[in-house]
Design a protein around this motif. Structure first.
Motif, PDB file in Angstrom:
ATOM      1  N   LYS A 173      16.035  -5.956 -21.311  1.00  0.00           N
ATOM      2  CA  LYS A 173      17.008  -4.917 -20.959  1.00  0.00           C
ATOM      3  C   LYS A 173      16.373  -3.747 -20.231  1.00  0.00           C
ATOM      4  CE  LYS A 173      20.688  -3.448 -23.863  1.00  0.00           C
ATOM      5  NZ  LYS A 173      21.127  -3.115 -25.238  1.00  0.00           N
ATOM      6  N   PHE A 174      15.157  -3.438 -20.616  1.00  0.00           N
ATOM      7  CA  PHE A 174      14.443  -2.280 -20.060  1.00  0.00           C
ATOM      8  C   PHE A 174      12.957  -2.602 -20.088  1.00  0.00           C
ATOM      9  CE2 PHE A 174      15.721  -1.640 -24.515  1.00  0.00           C
ATOM     10  CZ  PHE A 174      14.490  -1.700 -25.135  1.00  0.00           C
ATOM     11  N   PRO A 175      12.158  -1.893 -19.267  1.00  0.00           N
ATOM     12  CA  PRO A 175      10.719  -2.218 -19.257  1.00  0.00           C
ATOM     13  C   PRO A 175       9.992  -1.687 -20.492  1.00  0.00           C
ATOM     14  CG  PRO A 175      11.233  -0.488 -17.658  1.00  0.00           C
ATOM     15  CD  PRO A 175      12.529  -0.863 -18.300  1.00  0.00           C
ATOM     16  N   ARG A 176       8.815  -2.201 -20.711  1.00  0.00           N
ATOM     17  CA  ARG A 176       7.970  -1.732 -21.817  1.00  0.00           C
ATOM     18  C   ARG A 176       7.574  -0.289 -21.586  1.00  0.00           C
ATOM     19  NH1 ARG A 176       3.405  -4.830 -24.920  1.00  0.00           N
ATOM     20  NH2 ARG A 176       4.538  -6.637 -24.213  1.00  0.00           N
ATOM     21  N   ASP A 177       7.592   0.492 -22.655  1.00  0.00           N
ATOM     22  CA  ASP A 177       7.207   1.904 -22.580  1.00  0.00           C
ATOM     23  C   ASP A 177       5.676   1.994 -22.592  1.00  0.00           C
ATOM     24  OD1 ASP A 177       6.666   4.635 -23.184  1.00  0.00           O
ATOM     25  OD2 ASP A 177       8.671   4.824 -24.035  1.00  0.00           O
ATOM     26  N   PRO A 178       5.076   2.701 -21.632  1.00  0.00           N
ATOM     27  CA  PRO A 178       3.606   2.760 -21.597  1.00  0.00           C
ATOM     28  C   PRO A 178       2.990   3.708 -22.639  1.00  0.00           C
ATOM     29  CG  PRO A 178       4.553   4.005 -19.765  1.00  0.00           C
ATOM     30  CD  PRO A 178       5.697   3.391 -20.495  1.00  0.00           C
ATOM     31  N   GLN A 179       3.821   4.426 -23.403  1.00  0.00           N
ATOM     32  CA  GLN A 179       3.274   5.380 -24.389  1.00  0.00           C
ATOM     33  C   GLN A 179       2.399   4.657 -25.425  1.00  0.00           C
ATOM     34  OE1 GLN A 179       5.698   7.049 -27.814  1.00  0.00           O
ATOM     35  NE2 GLN A 179       5.758   8.782 -26.418  1.00  0.00           N
ATOM     36  N   PHE A 180       1.279   5.274 -25.787  1.00  0.00           N
ATOM     37  CA  PHE A 180       0.366   4.707 -26.789  1.00  0.00           C
ATOM     38  C   PHE A 180       1.158   4.351 -28.057  1.00  0.00           C
ATOM     39  CE2 PHE A 180      -2.610   5.289 -30.416  1.00  0.00           C
ATOM     40  CZ  PHE A 180      -3.539   4.323 -30.077  1.00  0.00           C
ATOM     41  N   GLY A 181       1.026   3.141 -28.528  1.00  0.00           N
ATOM     42  CA  GLY A 181       1.797   2.677 -29.696  1.00  0.00           C
ATOM     43  C   GLY A 181       2.947   1.810 -29.222  1.00  0.00           C
ATOM     44  N   LEU A 182       3.861   2.414 -28.445  1.00  0.00           N
ATOM     45  CA  LEU A 182       4.984   1.624 -27.906  1.00  0.00           C
ATOM     46  C   LEU A 182       4.487   0.588 -26.896  1.00  0.00           C
ATOM     47  CD1 LEU A 182       7.875   4.209 -27.414  1.00  0.00           C
ATOM     48  CD2 LEU A 182       7.861   2.213 -28.928  1.00  0.00           C
ATOM     49  N   ASN A 183       3.352   0.894 -26.275  1.00  0.00           N
ATOM     50  CA  ASN A 183       2.809  -0.069 -25.297  1.00  0.00           C
ATOM     51  C   ASN A 183       2.368  -1.368 -25.972  1.00  0.00           C
ATOM     52  OD1 ASN A 183       0.515   0.842 -26.548  1.00  0.00           O
ATOM     53  ND2 ASN A 183      -0.571   1.467 -24.700  1.00  0.00           N
ATOM     54  N   ALA A 184       2.258  -1.342 -27.302  1.00  0.00           N
ATOM     55  CA  ALA A 184       1.884  -2.557 -28.031  1.00  0.00           C
ATOM     56  C   ALA A 184       3.095  -3.177 -28.747  1.00  0.00           C
ATOM     57  CB  ALA A 184       0.775  -2.246 -29.029  1.00  0.00           C
ATOM     58  N   LEU A 185       4.290  -2.721 -28.393  1.00  0.00           N
ATOM     59  CA  LEU A 185       5.502  -3.317 -28.980  1.00  0.00           C
ATOM     60  C   LEU A 185       5.859  -4.584 -28.207  1.00  0.00           C
ATOM     61  CD1 LEU A 185       7.929  -3.162 -30.954  1.00  0.00           C
ATOM     62  CD2 LEU A 185       9.096  -1.727 -29.256  1.00  0.00           C
ATOM     63  N   ARG A 186       5.737  -5.734 -28.892  1.00  0.00           N
ATOM     64  CA  ARG A 186       5.915  -7.011 -28.193  1.00  0.00           C
ATOM     65  C   ARG A 186       7.365  -7.463 -28.109  1.00  0.00           C
ATOM     66  NH1 ARG A 186       0.895  -8.192 -31.115  1.00  0.00           N
ATOM     67  NH2 ARG A 186      -0.692  -8.680 -29.570  1.00  0.00           N
ATOM     68  N   LEU A 187       8.215  -6.897 -28.977  1.00  0.00           N
ATOM     69  CA  LEU A 187       9.607  -7.356 -29.019  1.00  0.00           C
ATOM     70  C   LEU A 187      10.531  -6.150 -28.923  1.00  0.00           C
ATOM     71  CD1 LEU A 187      11.706  -9.581 -29.470  1.00  0.00           C
ATOM     72  CD2 LEU A 187      11.306  -9.412 -31.919  1.00  0.00           C
ATOM     73  N   ALA A 188      11.394  -6.155 -27.889  1.00  0.00           N
ATOM     74  CA  ALA A 188      12.331  -5.042 -27.711  1.00  0.00           C
ATOM     75  C   ALA A 188      13.648  -5.579 -27.154  1.00  0.00           C
ATOM     76  CB  ALA A 188      11.732  -3.995 -26.770  1.00  0.00           C
ATOM     77  N   ARG A 189      14.061  -6.709 -27.688  1.00  0.00           N
ATOM     78  CA  ARG A 189      15.341  -7.304 -27.269  1.00  0.00           C
ATOM     79  C   ARG A 189      16.430  -6.967 -28.268  1.00  0.00           C
ATOM     80  NH1 ARG A 189      15.654 -12.498 -24.096  1.00  0.00           N
ATOM     81  NH2 ARG A 189      13.663 -12.646 -23.040  1.00  0.00           N
ATOM     82  N   ASP A 190      17.689  -7.105 -27.845  1.00  0.00           N
ATOM     83  CA  ASP A 190      18.799  -7.117 -28.800  1.00  0.00           C
ATOM     84  C   ASP A 190      18.653  -8.407 -29.607  1.00  0.00           C
ATOM     85  OD1 ASP A 190      19.736  -4.826 -27.653  1.00  0.00           O
ATOM     86  OD2 ASP A 190      21.388  -5.780 -26.556  1.00  0.00           O
ATOM     87  N   LEU A 191      18.691  -8.291 -30.933  1.00  0.00           N
ATOM     88  CA  LEU A 191      18.453  -9.473 -31.775  1.00  0.00           C
ATOM     89  C   LEU A 191      19.662 -10.413 -31.731  1.00  0.00           C
ATOM     90  CD1 LEU A 191      16.766  -7.663 -34.800  1.00  0.00           C
ATOM     91  CD2 LEU A 191      15.665  -8.781 -32.840  1.00  0.00           C
ATOM     92  N   LYS A 192      19.357 -11.706 -31.705  1.00  0.00           N
ATOM     93  CA  LYS A 192      20.426 -12.712 -31.610  1.00  0.00           C
ATOM     94  C   LYS A 192      20.251 -13.738 -32.720  1.00  0.00           C
ATOM     95  CE  LYS A 192      20.847 -13.088 -26.614  1.00  0.00           C
ATOM     96  NZ  LYS A 192      20.427 -13.934 -25.509  1.00  0.00           N
ATOM     97  N   PRO A 193      21.349 -14.356 -33.188  1.00  0.00           N
ATOM     98  CA  PRO A 193      21.210 -15.441 -34.167  1.00  0.00           C
ATOM     99  C   PRO A 193      20.268 -16.521 -33.626  1.00  0.00           C
ATOM    100  CG  PRO A 193      23.515 -14.835 -33.911  1.00  0.00           C
ATOM    101  CD  PRO A 193      22.760 -14.061 -32.866  1.00  0.00           C
ATOM    102  N   GLY A 194      19.351 -16.965 -34.485  1.00  0.00           N
ATOM    103  CA  GLY A 194      18.385 -17.987 -34.061  1.00  0.00           C
ATOM    104  C   GLY A 194      17.020 -17.407 -33.705  1.00  0.00           C
ATOM    105  N   PHE A 195      16.941 -16.081 -33.547  1.00  0.00           N
ATOM    106  CA  PHE A 195      15.615 -15.477 -33.318  1.00  0.00           C
ATOM    107  C   PHE A 195      14.793 -15.566 -34.610  1.00  0.00           C
ATOM    108  CE2 PHE A 195      16.186 -12.071 -29.705  1.00  0.00           C
ATOM    109  CZ  PHE A 195      16.621 -13.060 -28.839  1.00  0.00           C
ATOM    110  N   VAL A 196      13.541 -15.921 -34.490  1.00  0.00           N
ATOM    111  CA  VAL A 196      12.604 -15.858 -35.630  1.00  0.00           C
ATOM    112  C   VAL A 196      11.453 -14.965 -35.197  1.00  0.00           C
ATOM    113  CG1 VAL A 196      11.015 -17.157 -37.092  1.00  0.00           C
ATOM    114  CG2 VAL A 196      13.246 -18.120 -36.542  1.00  0.00           C
ATOM    115  N   PHE A 197      11.162 -13.957 -36.000  1.00  0.00           N
ATOM    116  CA  PHE A 197      10.173 -12.957 -35.583  1.00  0.00           C
ATOM    117  C   PHE A 197       9.567 -12.297 -36.816  1.00  0.00           C
ATOM    118  CE2 PHE A 197      12.841  -9.333 -36.605  1.00  0.00           C
ATOM    119  CZ  PHE A 197      14.090  -9.919 -36.632  1.00  0.00           C
ATOM    120  N   THR A 198       8.531 -11.523 -36.579  1.00  0.00           N
ATOM    121  CA  THR A 198       7.851 -10.851 -37.692  1.00  0.00           C
ATOM    122  C   THR A 198       8.305  -9.392 -37.798  1.00  0.00           C
ATOM    123  OG1 THR A 198       5.979 -10.022 -36.398  1.00  0.00           O
ATOM    124  CG2 THR A 198       5.770 -12.247 -37.293  1.00  0.00           C
ATOM    125  N   VAL A 199       8.213  -8.887 -39.038  1.00  0.00           N
ATOM    126  CA  VAL A 199       8.345  -7.446 -39.292  1.00  0.00           C
ATOM    127  C   VAL A 199       7.014  -7.043 -39.914  1.00  0.00           C
ATOM    128  CG1 VAL A 199       9.513  -5.686 -40.660  1.00  0.00           C
ATOM    129  CG2 VAL A 199      10.853  -7.548 -39.632  1.00  0.00           C
TER     130      VAL A 199
END
Ligand code: GLY
Ligand code: MN
Ligand code: MN
Length: 461
Positions: free
Chosen positions: A364-390
């Protein structure tokens, strides 16, 4: 290997998504440790495994959408190989198991590739990461090996990501199996950890659990008293009374599906008041994320909300100050959590990371280059069937603290004198694996210990 219907359906869906052209999907080759014949454990390329299911080296799968034909290129073992390796199944029958009609000798691949070039076919390849495969494809298609990934097809990448990001019931069962093995690895580590033991002794015990289930590890095990180093792969320390450890490990099951969980616990089996205090804030972050995740919510918003919980908690403890929202939008809290909240999980532990993290995690939008957010690997709207870590974390990284303090960074939000009193604390992380359902989310696997009392009970049984 699953029933061939699964692979036929997956390839048919991929053909629909890509519309036309010829898709070339190489499998992995054996990777020698120090000489040919002494190999690392073989892991098949996860895209090849997903679309063809054949878990042996040195194959290339081709899906010609235009002619509606599919091929496996490979080389059968010779009698000499069979003398050393025992009887081997014919590759033709592997191809049949995968629902592929045409099996061709691998040595024919280069002339096959030339004919595609002559016919000016649209050739679709994915980004490549293994030297041997890069050299072979470059030679066959006349590409510069140093630039081969410039020729990766964005259409194919996006199609594979769209397809693989939504897990089927079968895949969810497989991942849950890997998660349950991962859970047993953690429980074993909690049972054997005690003052005086070496980190590598605990690693040996927990990896034996994976082996007992005919599984391997999904990545190099992190087990360390120096949890402030996010991916610490050293296992040589002796654990002492008063230390706390991070265990981040996962099983890769026989069908290639991965688990990925982290726990943090005290070596002596009893959280000290200071350990319990920071750990309770960590679990507050985890529980906040668990409550929020459901279809439609963007994962970046979940990351930002747990960052506010972290900031509020640090203000309460006197380590931060000022306005919570302003501190989080400035990124001051990232001194304690410089990584993202999670990532997709499946046939790869960071699922499909080889195709490009942003293709998998951002739409939806590009990765934020700010320190910390630049290491956020998942920034999608969550959908049924997604499997991911918290996987929230809280770390006290002495070098980061020293450098930010020296640079007077975020002095309006950070109480450096108070933070410095934690420089010997190390770090803590807690990680669980989740499935988005039609109505909410479900943590995969049998119940994992999370609260201090639950962990202490297991450690002192
Ligand atoms: N195993 C690394 C991670 O948790 O992402
Ligand atoms: Mn992990
Ligand atoms: Mn992870």
């Amino acid at each position: 290997m699953f029933d061939k219907k699964i692979y036929i359906e997956r390839r048919n869906r991929l053909k629909k998504l890509c519309k036309h052209g010829v898709i070339v999907l190489p499998g992995n080759q054996k990777s020698p440790r120090n000489y040919k014949g002494n190999d690392y454990n073989f892991d098949q390329d996860s895209n090849f495994l997903y679309y063809f299911g054949i878990d042996i080296p040195n194959l290339i799968g081709v899906i010609d959408i235009d002619k509606n034909k599919e091929y496996i290129f490979g080389t059968d073992y010779t009698l000499d190989d069979i003398v050393w390796m025992g009887e081997q199944k014919l590759l033709k029958s592997f191809a049949q198991d995968s629902g592929v009609e045409n099996f061709i000798e691998l040595k024919e691949f280069d002339s096959f590739a030339s004919s595609l070039l002559k016919e000016e076919k649209r050739i679709l390849i994915l980004p490549q990461y293994r030297g041997e495969t890069i050299l072979h494809l470059s030679k066959a298609f006349g590409l510069d090996p140093m630039r081969i990934n410039d020729y990766a097809s964005e259409t194919l990448i996006k199609a594979v990501v769209d397809q693989r990001n939504i897990k089927s019931e079968l895949e969810i069962k497989e991942i849950e199996n890997a998660v349950n093995i991962t859970r047993e690895m953690h429980l074993e580590a909690m049972k054997v950890t005690k003052p005086g033991i070496k980190e590598y002794e605990v690693v040996a015990a927990l990896e034996a659990v994976a082996a007992k289930h005919n599984a391997t590890t999904s990545f190099f095990t992190i087990f360390t008293k120096n949890g402030q180093t996010l991916h610490n792969h050293f296992h040589g320390n002796t654990l002492k009374d008063g230390d706390s450890v991070i265990l981040d490990c996962g099983a890769r099951n026989i069908n290639g599906y991965c688990g990925d969980m982290t726990t943090s616990f005290p070596v002596n089996g009893k959280f000290s008041p200071r350990q319990k205090d920071i750990y309770s804030l960590l679990i507050e972050m985890f529980d906040t994320a668990e409550k929020m995740i459901k279809p439609g919510i963007n994962y970046k918003d979940v990351h930002l909300e747990i960052s506010r919980v972290l900031t509020k908690g640090m203000i309460k403890r006197g380590l931060m100050k000022g306005d919570v929202d302003k501190a989080v939008s400035a990124g001051a809290h990232a001194i304690f959590m410089p990584h993202g909240l999670g990532h997709m999980l499946g046939l790869d532990v960071h699922d499909m990371e080889g195709l490009g993290e942003d293709y998998v995690g951002y739409d939806k939008f590009p990765r934020d280059p700010q320190f910390g957010l630049n290491a956020l690997r998942l920034a999608r709207d969550l959908k049924p069937g997604f499997v991911f870590t918290v996987e929230p974390g809280i770390y006290f990284i002495p070098e980061l603290i020293k450098r930010w303090k020296t640079a007077d960074k975020f002095t309006e939000f950070l109480n450096y004198d108070a933070i410095e009193t934690y420089c010997d604390f190390g770090g803590m992380r807690y990680e669980g694996d989740f499935l988005i359902t039609e109505t909410g989310a479900r943590r995969l696997g049998e119940k994992m210990p999370k609260y201090p009392q639950e962990i202490e009970e297991i450690m002192n049984k």
